[in-house]
Structure formats: C-alpha cells, structure tokens
Design an enzyme around this catalytic site. Structure first.
Site, PDB file in Angstrom:
ATOM      1  N   THR A  12      59.314  22.628  41.323  1.00 15.07           N
ATOM      2  CA  THR A  12      58.834  21.420  41.446  1.00 15.07           C
ATOM      3  C   THR A  12      58.722  20.269  40.394  1.00 15.07           C
ATOM      4  O   THR A  12      58.184  19.451  40.490  1.00 15.07           O
ATOM      5  CB  THR A  12      57.284  21.288  42.137  1.00 15.07           C
ATOM      6  OG1 THR A  12      56.470  21.979  41.416  1.00 15.07           O
ATOM      7  CG2 THR A  12      57.611  21.813  43.675  1.00 15.07           C
ATOM      8  N   LEU A  14      57.249  18.808  36.768  1.00 18.68           N
ATOM      9  CA  LEU A  14      55.861  18.449  36.267  1.00 18.68           C
ATOM     10  C   LEU A  14      55.222  17.620  37.030  1.00 18.68           C
ATOM     11  O   LEU A  14      54.849  16.656  36.956  1.00 18.68           O
ATOM     12  CB  LEU A  14      56.194  17.711  34.784  1.00 18.68           C
ATOM     13  CG  LEU A  14      56.643  18.735  33.767  1.00 18.68           C
ATOM     14  CD1 LEU A  14      56.856  18.006  32.274  1.00 18.68           C
ATOM     15  CD2 LEU A  14      56.039  20.148  33.404  1.00 18.68           C
ATOM     16  N   HIS A  15      54.660  18.277  38.314  1.00 14.85           N
ATOM     17  CA  HIS A  15      53.870  17.433  39.293  1.00 14.85           C
ATOM     18  C   HIS A  15      52.408  17.461  38.662  1.00 14.85           C
ATOM     19  O   HIS A  15      52.237  18.237  37.454  1.00 14.85           O
ATOM     20  CB  HIS A  15      54.203  18.018  40.509  1.00 14.85           C
ATOM     21  CG  HIS A  15      53.897  19.504  40.668  1.00 14.85           C
ATOM     22  ND1 HIS A  15      52.525  19.976  41.143  1.00 14.85           N
ATOM     23  CD2 HIS A  15      54.661  20.362  40.691  1.00 14.85           C
ATOM     24  CE1 HIS A  15      52.642  21.425  41.289  1.00 14.85           C
ATOM     25  NE2 HIS A  15      53.827  21.781  40.913  1.00 14.85           N
ATOM     26  N   ILE A  16      51.428  17.690  39.455  1.00 17.80           N
ATOM     27  CA  ILE A  16      50.220  17.428  38.921  1.00 17.80           C
ATOM     28  C   ILE A  16      49.787  18.747  38.419  1.00 17.80           C
ATOM     29  O   ILE A  16      49.165  18.901  37.204  1.00 17.80           O
ATOM     30  CB  ILE A  16      49.219  16.962  40.054  1.00 17.80           C
ATOM     31  CG1 ILE A  16      49.553  15.365  40.285  1.00 17.80           C
ATOM     32  CG2 ILE A  16      47.726  17.316  39.844  1.00 17.80           C
ATOM     33  CD1 ILE A  16      48.588  14.878  41.273  1.00 17.80           C
TER      34      ILE A  16
END
Length: 91
Positions: A12, A14-16
C-alpha cells in the site's frame, strides 16, 4: 551526508501506518533525514507525517533516502531495514 536508493515494497505504499513507523524511527535520530521522490526530485522530511504522506509514495516507487548528521549511518541502517522489510506488511 549519505544517500541510498530504495524501492517501496509494501503493497500500500507510504500510507498512515508505515509513514508513522518511518517518522517514529527518524525522530529517534539527531540527523536530518529526508527522502527524494518523483520525477521532479521533490523532498520529504522524514520527521514530519504530513511531509511523508504528502509525497504520495506508492508500492514499487523508488525513493532516495538522505541522512545527514552525527548518527547518519545508524539512521540509514535502521530506516533502510524498515523499508526493505516492507514495514512489516505482507505482500
């Protein structure tokens, strides 16, 4: 200053959650830590969640991690390990 290229491997990008892990590790070091991304060589501050998330780095993207300071080698090693292991996410 030391620099190294990395490919973002987690599915995914660099999401949260991975951004939080990256920021948390960067805050453990005194060095100035950034990464360069994208075709226009934009720079993100690894000690800022907003800066990391604003980079919109996706899986498969390349970044150049830059560490500059008294503990730059340790910072590169620790953050490099996070990136190379996909921030602990399964593919």
């Amino acid at each position: 200053m030391i620099k190294k290229q990395f490919e973002i491997k987690n599915p995914t990008g660099l999401h949260i959650r991975p951004a939080s892990l990256l920021c948390e590790e960067a805050m453990n070091h005194r060095s100035h830590i950034t990464f360069v991304y994208g075709g226009n060589n934009s720079e993100a501050n690894c000690k800022s969640m907003l800066s990391i998330l604003g980079a919109c780095v996706r899986s498969g993207d390349s970044i150049e991690l830059c560490c500059d300071g008294e503990d730059e080698e340790e910072a590169m090693k620790k953050i490099g390990e996070l990136i190379e292991t996909g921030f602990g996410e399964k593919a």
